[in-house]
Design a protein around this motif. Structure first.
Motif, PDB file in Angstrom:
ATOM      1  N   MET A   1      25.591 -53.716 -30.296  1.00 42.40           N
ATOM      2  CA  MET A   1      25.249 -53.745 -29.123  1.00 42.40           C
ATOM      3  C   MET A   1      25.522 -52.733 -28.605  1.00 42.40           C
ATOM      4  O   MET A   1      25.986 -51.856 -28.368  1.00 42.40           O
ATOM      5  CB  MET A   1      26.146 -54.683 -28.837  1.00 42.40           C
ATOM      6  N   SER A   2      25.043 -53.012 -27.185  1.00 40.64           N
ATOM      7  CA  SER A   2      24.415 -51.810 -25.902  1.00 40.64           C
ATOM      8  C   SER A   2      25.317 -51.764 -25.259  1.00 40.64           C
ATOM      9  O   SER A   2      25.214 -53.434 -24.532  1.00 40.64           O
ATOM     10  CB  SER A   2      23.230 -51.254 -25.743  1.00 40.64           C
ATOM     11  N   ASP A   3      26.075 -51.219 -24.666  1.00 40.18           N
ATOM     12  CA  ASP A   3      26.851 -51.027 -22.902  1.00 40.18           C
ATOM     13  C   ASP A   3      25.773 -51.644 -21.644  1.00 40.18           C
ATOM     14  O   ASP A   3      25.249 -50.710 -21.687  1.00 40.18           O
ATOM     15  CB  ASP A   3      28.361 -50.127 -23.152  1.00 40.18           C
ATOM     16  N   LEU A   4      26.620 -52.524 -21.198  1.00 38.10           N
ATOM     17  CA  LEU A   4      26.075 -52.808 -19.326  1.00 38.10           C
ATOM     18  C   LEU A   4      26.932 -52.343 -18.470  1.00 38.10           C
ATOM     19  O   LEU A   4      28.080 -52.805 -18.715  1.00 38.10           O
ATOM     20  CB  LEU A   4      25.390 -53.411 -19.648  1.00 38.10           C
ATOM     21  N   ARG A  25      22.943 -59.787 -26.673  1.00 37.17           N
ATOM     22  CA  ARG A  25      22.317 -58.125 -27.059  1.00 37.17           C
ATOM     23  C   ARG A  25      23.089 -57.166 -26.621  1.00 37.17           C
ATOM     24  O   ARG A  25      22.780 -56.011 -26.404  1.00 37.17           O
ATOM     25  CB  ARG A  25      21.041 -58.603 -26.360  1.00 37.17           C
ATOM     26  N   PHE A  26      24.013 -57.335 -25.458  1.00 34.47           N
ATOM     27  CA  PHE A  26      24.545 -56.763 -24.712  1.00 34.47           C
ATOM     28  C   PHE A  26      25.607 -56.825 -24.688  1.00 34.47           C
ATOM     29  O   PHE A  26      26.580 -58.056 -24.587  1.00 34.47           O
ATOM     30  CB  PHE A  26      23.921 -56.361 -23.137  1.00 34.47           C
ATOM     31  N   THR A  27      27.650 -55.904 -24.245  1.00 32.74           N
ATOM     32  CA  THR A  27      28.652 -56.050 -24.090  1.00 32.74           C
ATOM     33  C   THR A  27      28.996 -55.312 -22.482  1.00 32.74           C
ATOM     34  O   THR A  27      27.988 -54.755 -22.208  1.00 32.74           O
ATOM     35  CB  THR A  27      29.341 -55.286 -24.992  1.00 32.74           C
ATOM     36  N   GLY A  29      29.995 -53.446 -20.349  1.00 35.06           N
ATOM     37  CA  GLY A  29      31.189 -52.547 -20.570  1.00 35.06           C
ATOM     38  C   GLY A  29      32.640 -51.566 -18.789  1.00 35.06           C
ATOM     39  O   GLY A  29      33.191 -51.119 -19.206  1.00 35.06           O
ATOM     40  N   SER A  60      28.438 -42.519 -18.759  1.00 41.62           N
ATOM     41  CA  SER A  60      28.542 -43.096 -20.118  1.00 41.62           C
ATOM     42  C   SER A  60      27.629 -44.314 -20.534  1.00 41.62           C
ATOM     43  O   SER A  60      28.080 -44.770 -21.275  1.00 41.62           O
ATOM     44  CB  SER A  60      29.466 -42.631 -19.816  1.00 41.62           C
ATOM     45  N   ILE A  61      27.492 -45.157 -19.221  1.00 47.53           N
ATOM     46  CA  ILE A  61      26.595 -47.078 -19.497  1.00 47.53           C
ATOM     47  C   ILE A  61      25.846 -46.181 -18.939  1.00 47.53           C
ATOM     48  O   ILE A  61      25.238 -46.444 -17.645  1.00 47.53           O
ATOM     49  CB  ILE A  61      27.524 -47.543 -19.083  1.00 47.53           C
ATOM     50  N   ILE A  63      22.363 -47.911 -19.067  1.00 46.75           N
ATOM     51  CA  ILE A  63      22.101 -49.227 -18.642  1.00 46.75           C
ATOM     52  C   ILE A  63      22.678 -50.227 -17.110  1.00 46.75           C
ATOM     53  O   ILE A  63      24.353 -50.423 -18.011  1.00 46.75           O
ATOM     54  CB  ILE A  63      21.533 -50.352 -19.881  1.00 46.75           C
TER      55      ILE A  63
END
Length: 67
Positions: A1-4, A25-27, A29, A60-61, A63
């Motif tokens: 999962m990608s950070d948002l 799909r995302f966490t 952040g 760093s994040i 998205i």
């Protein structure tokens, strides 16, 4: 999962968190809030800074969702 990174911590942000958590799909952040905001967490997610910190936070994040 990608950070948002969520930009803005109002009602749309809270609704977006519900969708993000349900989708999986995302966490989240962290959240960027307006200058002077005293809130440290929104629905359990940390407020990482204000608009002045946005450029650094996006490194760093990378998205983001504008709320």
């Amino acid at each position: 999962m990608s950070d948002l990174l969520l930009i803005g911590g109002g009602g749309h942000c809270r609704a977006a968190i519900d969708v993000i958590e349900a989708d999986g799909r995302f966490t989240v952040g962290g959240i960027v809030e307006k200058l002077g905001c005293k809130v440290e967490k929104i629905l359990g997610y940390p407020v990482l800074g204000d608009d002045a910190a946005l450029a650094e936070l996006l490194q760093s994040i990378p998205i983001a969702l504008i709320g």
